[in-house]
Design an enzyme around this catalytic site. Structure first.
Site, PDB file in Angstrom:
ATOM      1  N   SER A   1     -37.699 -30.154  -8.454  1.00 32.19           N
ATOM      2  CA  SER A   1     -38.540 -31.242  -7.953  1.00 32.19           C
ATOM      3  C   SER A   1     -37.739 -32.325  -7.252  1.00 32.19           C
ATOM      4  CB  SER A   1     -39.270 -31.842  -9.156  1.00 32.19           C
ATOM      5  OG  SER A   1     -39.819 -33.072  -8.818  1.00 32.19           O
TER       6      SER A   1
ATOM      7  N   LYS B   1     -36.158 -30.678 -15.522  1.00 33.57           N
ATOM      8  CA  LYS B   1     -35.882 -29.911 -14.296  1.00 33.57           C
ATOM      9  C   LYS B   1     -34.385 -29.951 -13.983  1.00 33.57           C
ATOM     10  CE  LYS B   1     -39.912 -28.383 -13.444  1.00 33.57           C
ATOM     11  NZ  LYS B   1     -40.192 -26.945 -13.312  1.00 33.57           N
TER      12      LYS B   1
ATOM     13  N   TYR C   1     -39.813 -35.405 -17.865  1.00 36.26           N
ATOM     14  CA  TYR C   1     -40.165 -34.245 -17.028  1.00 36.26           C
ATOM     15  C   TYR C   1     -39.059 -33.947 -16.020  1.00 36.26           C
ATOM     16  CZ  TYR C   1     -42.036 -31.799 -12.974  1.00 36.26           C
ATOM     17  OH  TYR C   1     -42.187 -30.934 -11.918  1.00 36.26           O
TER      18      TYR C   1
HETATM   19  N1  NAD Z   1     -47.337 -30.000  -8.382  1.00 37.16           N
HETATM   20  C1  NAD Z   1     -46.286 -30.713  -8.001  1.00 37.16           C
HETATM   21  O1  NAD Z   1     -46.447 -31.806  -7.441  1.00 37.16           O
HETATM   22  C2  NAD Z   1     -44.873 -30.211  -8.224  1.00 37.16           C
HETATM   23  C3  NAD Z   1     -43.805 -30.867  -7.598  1.00 37.16           C
HETATM   24  C4  NAD Z   1     -42.510 -30.401  -7.815  1.00 37.16           C
HETATM   25  C5  NAD Z   1     -42.293 -29.303  -8.645  1.00 37.16           C
HETATM   26  N2  NAD Z   1     -43.342 -28.687  -9.250  1.00 37.16           N
HETATM   27  C6  NAD Z   1     -43.077 -27.539 -10.132  1.00 37.16           C
HETATM   28  O2  NAD Z   1     -43.775 -26.412  -9.631  1.00 37.16           O
HETATM   29  C7  NAD Z   1     -44.180 -25.567 -10.706  1.00 37.16           C
HETATM   30  C8  NAD Z   1     -45.664 -25.280 -10.577  1.00 37.16           C
HETATM   31  O3  NAD Z   1     -46.379 -26.516 -10.585  1.00 37.16           O
HETATM   32  P1  NAD Z   1     -47.965 -26.570 -10.494  1.00 37.16           P
HETATM   33  O4  NAD Z   1     -48.325 -27.847  -9.845  1.00 37.16           O
HETATM   34  O5  NAD Z   1     -48.498 -25.299  -9.947  1.00 37.16           O
HETATM   35  O6  NAD Z   1     -48.324 -26.698 -12.047  1.00 37.16           O
HETATM   36  P2  NAD Z   1     -49.493 -26.050 -12.902  1.00 37.16           P
HETATM   37  O7  NAD Z   1     -49.569 -26.823 -14.165  1.00 37.16           O
HETATM   38  O8  NAD Z   1     -50.725 -25.879 -12.080  1.00 37.16           O
HETATM   39  O9  NAD Z   1     -48.905 -24.590 -13.214  1.00 37.16           O
HETATM   40  C9  NAD Z   1     -48.026 -24.320 -14.269  1.00 37.16           C
HETATM   41  C10 NAD Z   1     -48.505 -23.059 -14.948  1.00 37.16           C
HETATM   42  O10 NAD Z   1     -47.584 -22.699 -15.971  1.00 37.16           O
HETATM   43  C11 NAD Z   1     -48.313 -22.207 -17.093  1.00 37.16           C
HETATM   44  N3  NAD Z   1     -47.438 -22.362 -18.258  1.00 37.16           N
HETATM   45  C12 NAD Z   1     -46.976 -23.520 -18.783  1.00 37.16           C
HETATM   46  N4  NAD Z   1     -46.145 -23.261 -19.828  1.00 37.16           N
HETATM   47  C13 NAD Z   1     -46.083 -21.907 -19.937  1.00 37.16           C
HETATM   48  C14 NAD Z   1     -45.387 -21.027 -20.813  1.00 37.16           C
HETATM   49  N5  NAD Z   1     -44.583 -21.485 -21.786  1.00 37.16           N
HETATM   50  N6  NAD Z   1     -45.538 -19.694 -20.654  1.00 37.16           N
HETATM   51  C15 NAD Z   1     -46.346 -19.205 -19.680  1.00 37.16           C
HETATM   52  N7  NAD Z   1     -47.038 -19.994 -18.820  1.00 37.16           N
HETATM   53  C16 NAD Z   1     -46.916 -21.332 -18.955  1.00 37.16           C
HETATM   54  C17 NAD Z   1     -49.578 -23.037 -17.109  1.00 37.16           C
HETATM   55  O11 NAD Z   1     -50.641 -22.427 -17.807  1.00 37.16           O
HETATM   56  C18 NAD Z   1     -49.875 -23.195 -15.620  1.00 37.16           C
HETATM   57  O12 NAD Z   1     -50.730 -22.169 -15.148  1.00 37.16           O
HETATM   58  C19 NAD Z   1     -43.791 -26.300 -11.990  1.00 37.16           C
HETATM   59  O13 NAD Z   1     -42.573 -25.770 -12.471  1.00 37.16           O
HETATM   60  C20 NAD Z   1     -43.606 -27.741 -11.532  1.00 37.16           C
HETATM   61  O14 NAD Z   1     -42.691 -28.425 -12.348  1.00 37.16           O
HETATM   62  C21 NAD Z   1     -44.631 -29.102  -9.050  1.00 37.16           C
END
Ligand code: NAD
Length: 334
Positions: A117, A145, A141
């Site tokens: 991130s 990361k 958080y």
């Molecule tokens: N959305 C953002 O703004 C953003 C920005 C930077 C980085 N990210 C990173 O991108 C990735 C995806 O983000 P997103 O926005 O799609 O989030 P999201 O919450 O929609 O998706 C995360 C998924 O992981 C699953 N999950 C969580 N813990 C788990 C586990 N222990 N085992 C199996 N499944 C599990 C959840 O059920 C969910 O479907 C994450 O790693 C997040 O940190 C997101």
């Protein structure tokens, strides 16, 4: 190519699964449905379970020995919640990811693409950050990361593990067919709040922080269309070994953004242009922990990954608005 996508029921994971399919690949989804909705899995190959379940991982790879790469997106992702629940965040994002990576090495499946991130970056004077810019992860958080970036780098140096770490900037919008998008009921991110104010679900949109050291005093971000972000993953899995050859290292970090910084006031102006109406505004001081922000230097993504963002901020806003109108049909709630 078959690709394991952990967190493939989530916002970015489901969009990436679709982009992989459109490029001729087959995603295999592993998700516990902790937060992601079942409906986002669609008819894809799906294992419901935890990333730290080693037996399950062994089963996934024995049933799909042709998986060539793992995109590890599963995580807890809500910054204020991470302040309240640090144990759960470190357990799920750090301890469980370590189990996953170690098991991937043991199973002889060493290629990992990891979702990191832009929230790791410290503020720099002109707000443009490249992969070697100073870091200052400001929340539990963000620290989970950063810990995983370091763990991946160390494991790649010592084992067969190979890692491409993508630092995402601020994803917005939906997939082009409006099959998945933001699914939280109460959006905490700026565009979701703008949509709510525009649709009258909130009485106004509050700009938090108007006296920051940016060109108009409001926070600056790099908003990337989630479909562009998904394409960056397709590029990375398709050229995984070439990317690491190019950098001559067993792991590398790549910014994934548009390369343009947009302030909150500029975002509001774009939103009003796309929406066709003014949004009622209020101003307030910054919330504790709010970052002034950053935008991506994207030279490495272009040169090493061969990827650049194509869609505009107006495209992202239009897509978010269209998903906002459609999502009840898919999710069952507004
Ligand atoms: N959305 C953002 O703004 C953003 C920005 C930077 C980085 N990210 C990173 O991108 C990735 C995806 O983000 P997103 O926005 O799609 O989030 P999201 O919450 O929609 O998706 C995360 C998924 O992981 C699953 N999950 C969580 N813990 C788990 C586990 N222990 N085992 C199996 N499944 C599990 C959840 O059920 C969910 O479907 C994450 O790693 C997040 O940190 C997101």
């Amino acid at each position: 190519m078959k690709v394991l996508v952990t967190g493939g029921a989530g916002y970015i994971g489901s969009t990436t699964a679709k982009a992989l399919e459109e490029a001729g690949h087959t995603p295999v989804i592993l998700d516990s449905l902790l937060t992601g909705p079942r409906v986002f899995v669609r008819d894809r190959i799906f294992y419901e379970g935890d990333i730290a379940d080693r037996d399950l991982l062994a089963r996934v790879f024995s049933e799909h020995p042709d998986i060539e790469c793992t995109i590890h997106m599963a995580a807890r992702i809500i910054v204020p919640e991470s302040v309240e629940l640090p144990y759960e965040y470190y357990r799920d994002n750090v301890a469980k990811s370590l189990e996953l990576f170690d098991q991937l090495v043991k199973l002889g499946k060493p290629r990992v693409l990891f979702s990191s991130s832009a929230s790791l970056y410290a503020m720099v004077e002109d707000f443009e950050v490249d992969e070697s810019s100073p870091l200052d992860p400001g929340s539990p958080y963000a620290r989970t990361k950063r810990v995983m970036e370091m763990a991946l780098t160390d494991m790649a140096a010592a084992t067969d593990l190979r890692a491409i770490i993508l630092r995402y900037f601020n994803p917005i919008g939906s997939d082009p067919d409006l099959e998945s998008g933001i699914y939280v009921k109460e959006p905490t991110h700026v565009l979701g709040k703008l949509v709510m104010a525009a649709q009258g679900q909130n009485d106004a949109f509050t700009i938090t922080g108007t006296d920051l050291p940016t060109r108009d005093g409001t926070g600056i971000r790099d908003y990337i269309h989630v479909w562009d972000l998904a394409q960056a993953h397709v590029a990375a899995v398709e050229s995984f070994d070439k990317v690491l050859e190019a950098v001559q290292a067993p792991s590398t970090i790549i910014n994934v953004g548009t390369g343009s910084g947009v302030t909150v006031r500029e975002l509001v102006a774009s939103f009003e242009r796309v929406f066709g109406k003014e949004v009622p505004l209020r101003e307030a001081p910054p919330r504790p922990g709010d970052a002034v922000g950053a935008f991506a230097n994207v030279d490495k993504a272009r040169d090493v990954l061969g990827w650049t963002a194509n869609l505009s901020i107006d495209d992202g806003i239009a897509s978010a608005l269209a998903w906002g109108r459609k999502r009840k049909e898919i999710l069952g709630y507004d």
